[in-house]
Design a protein around this motif. Structure first.
Motif, PDB file in Angstrom:
ATOM      1  N   GLN A   1       0.835  -0.848  -0.046  1.00 16.08           N
ATOM      2  CA  GLN A   1       0.182   0.346   0.464  1.00 16.08           C
ATOM      3  C   GLN A   1       0.700   0.954  -0.210  1.00 16.08           C
ATOM      4  O   GLN A   1       2.180   1.374   0.446  1.00 16.08           O
ATOM      5  N   PRO A   2      -0.200   2.114  -0.620  1.00 19.05           N
ATOM      6  CA  PRO A   2       1.138   3.472  -0.654  1.00 19.05           C
ATOM      7  C   PRO A   2       1.863   3.903   0.478  1.00 19.05           C
ATOM      8  O   PRO A   2       0.513   4.175   1.190  1.00 19.05           O
ATOM      9  N   GLY A   3       2.792   4.580   0.841  1.00 18.09           N
ATOM     10  CA  GLY A   3       2.992   5.074   2.215  1.00 18.09           C
ATOM     11  C   GLY A   3       3.064   4.564   3.736  1.00 18.09           C
ATOM     12  O   GLY A   3       3.894   4.966   4.892  1.00 18.09           O
ATOM     13  N   ARG A   4       3.179   2.696   3.267  1.00 18.83           N
ATOM     14  CA  ARG A   4       3.667   2.612   4.109  1.00 18.83           C
ATOM     15  C   ARG A   4       5.279   1.116   3.608  1.00 18.83           C
ATOM     16  O   ARG A   4       5.545   1.486   2.625  1.00 18.83           O
ATOM     17  N   PHE A   5       5.993   1.136   4.183  1.00 22.42           N
ATOM     18  CA  PHE A   5       7.680   0.261   4.129  1.00 22.42           C
ATOM     19  C   PHE A   5       7.263  -1.222   4.163  1.00 22.42           C
ATOM     20  O   PHE A   5       6.290  -1.340   5.240  1.00 22.42           O
ATOM     21  N   TYR A   6       8.046  -1.945   3.879  1.00 23.50           N
ATOM     22  CA  TYR A   6       8.431  -3.279   3.648  1.00 23.50           C
ATOM     23  C   TYR A   6       9.626  -3.651   3.978  1.00 23.50           C
ATOM     24  O   TYR A   6      10.477  -2.756   3.124  1.00 23.50           O
ATOM     25  N   ASP A   7      10.231  -4.854   4.209  1.00 20.13           N
ATOM     26  CA  ASP A   7      11.154  -5.446   4.562  1.00 20.13           C
ATOM     27  C   ASP A   7      11.497  -6.434   3.695  1.00 20.13           C
ATOM     28  O   ASP A   7      10.690  -7.579   3.101  1.00 20.13           O
ATOM     29  N   LEU A   8      12.249  -6.658   2.770  1.00 19.95           N
ATOM     30  CA  LEU A   8      12.329  -7.058   1.328  1.00 19.95           C
ATOM     31  C   LEU A   8      13.601  -7.458   1.548  1.00 19.95           C
ATOM     32  O   LEU A   8      14.458  -7.368   1.980  1.00 19.95           O
ATOM     33  N   ASN A   9      14.140  -8.697   0.685  1.00 19.76           N
ATOM     34  CA  ASN A   9      15.630  -9.023   0.709  1.00 19.76           C
ATOM     35  C   ASN A   9      16.094  -8.184   0.052  1.00 19.76           C
ATOM     36  O   ASN A   9      15.832  -7.445  -0.760  1.00 19.76           O
ATOM     37  N   LYS A  10      17.453  -8.158   0.288  1.00 22.45           N
ATOM     38  CA  LYS A  10      18.066  -7.357  -0.018  1.00 22.45           C
ATOM     39  C   LYS A  10      18.330  -7.038  -1.557  1.00 22.45           C
ATOM     40  O   LYS A  10      18.405  -7.762  -2.907  1.00 22.45           O
ATOM     41  N   ILE A  11      18.286  -5.328  -2.062  1.00 22.41           N
ATOM     42  CA  ILE A  11      17.643  -5.260  -3.199  1.00 22.41           C
ATOM     43  C   ILE A  11      19.200  -4.385  -3.763  1.00 22.41           C
ATOM     44  O   ILE A  11      20.043  -3.840  -2.872  1.00 22.41           O
ATOM     45  N   ALA A  12      19.102  -3.989  -4.770  1.00 24.23           N
ATOM     46  CA  ALA A  12      20.836  -3.464  -5.447  1.00 24.23           C
ATOM     47  C   ALA A  12      21.050  -2.278  -5.515  1.00 24.23           C
ATOM     48  O   ALA A  12      20.275  -1.254  -6.435  1.00 24.23           O
ATOM     49  N   ALA A  13      20.768  -1.596  -4.598  1.00 22.96           N
ATOM     50  CA  ALA A  13      20.520  -0.180  -4.570  1.00 22.96           C
ATOM     51  C   ALA A  13      20.526   0.620  -3.414  1.00 22.96           C
ATOM     52  O   ALA A  13      20.696  -0.293  -2.413  1.00 22.96           O
TER      53      ALA A  13
END
Length: 109
Positions: free
Chosen positions: A16-28
């Motif tokens: 959903q917009p405005g929320r944060f999520y923990d994802l597997n490491k992204i190359a950024a």
């Protein structure tokens, strides 16, 4: 309520917009804007769009807030009566991503 179900790092995540999520490491790098394009499902107040398997011309724009490590998981293996034991630990590398917007065919949702 506006949301999208996307596929990222082998998992399906409800975003959903405005929320944060923990994802597997992204190359950024931290603070960098990323674009996730494997959108499986979008729902807004007016309509529902289902992909086959993905929705064309749809994307989720997010910003990498920081990189972190997940909680520690303990792996314990044992073979009974053989006196064979092994104990290991693992911490997954994660990226915290803030979802800024869900876009469909140029229309911000």
């Amino acid at each position: 309520m506006i949301y999208a179900i996307i596929e990222v790092s082998g998992k399906q995540v409800w975003m959903q917009p405005g929320r944060f999520y923990d994802l597997n490491k992204i190359a950024a790098k931290s603070g960098e804007v990323i674009k996730l394009e494997k959108i499986l499902f979008i729902r807004n107040n007016v309509e529902t769009i289902i992909g086959d398997p993905c929705i064309q011309d749809a994307s989720v724009k997010g910003r990498v807030l920081r990189h972190l490590r997940g909680r520690k998981i303990t792996i314990f293996k044992m073979k009974p009566k053989k006196n064979q034991r092994s104990k290991n630990g693992h911490r997954q590398e994660l990226s915290r991503v803030l979802v800024e917007s869900i876009q469909l065919k140029g229309l911000k949702v």
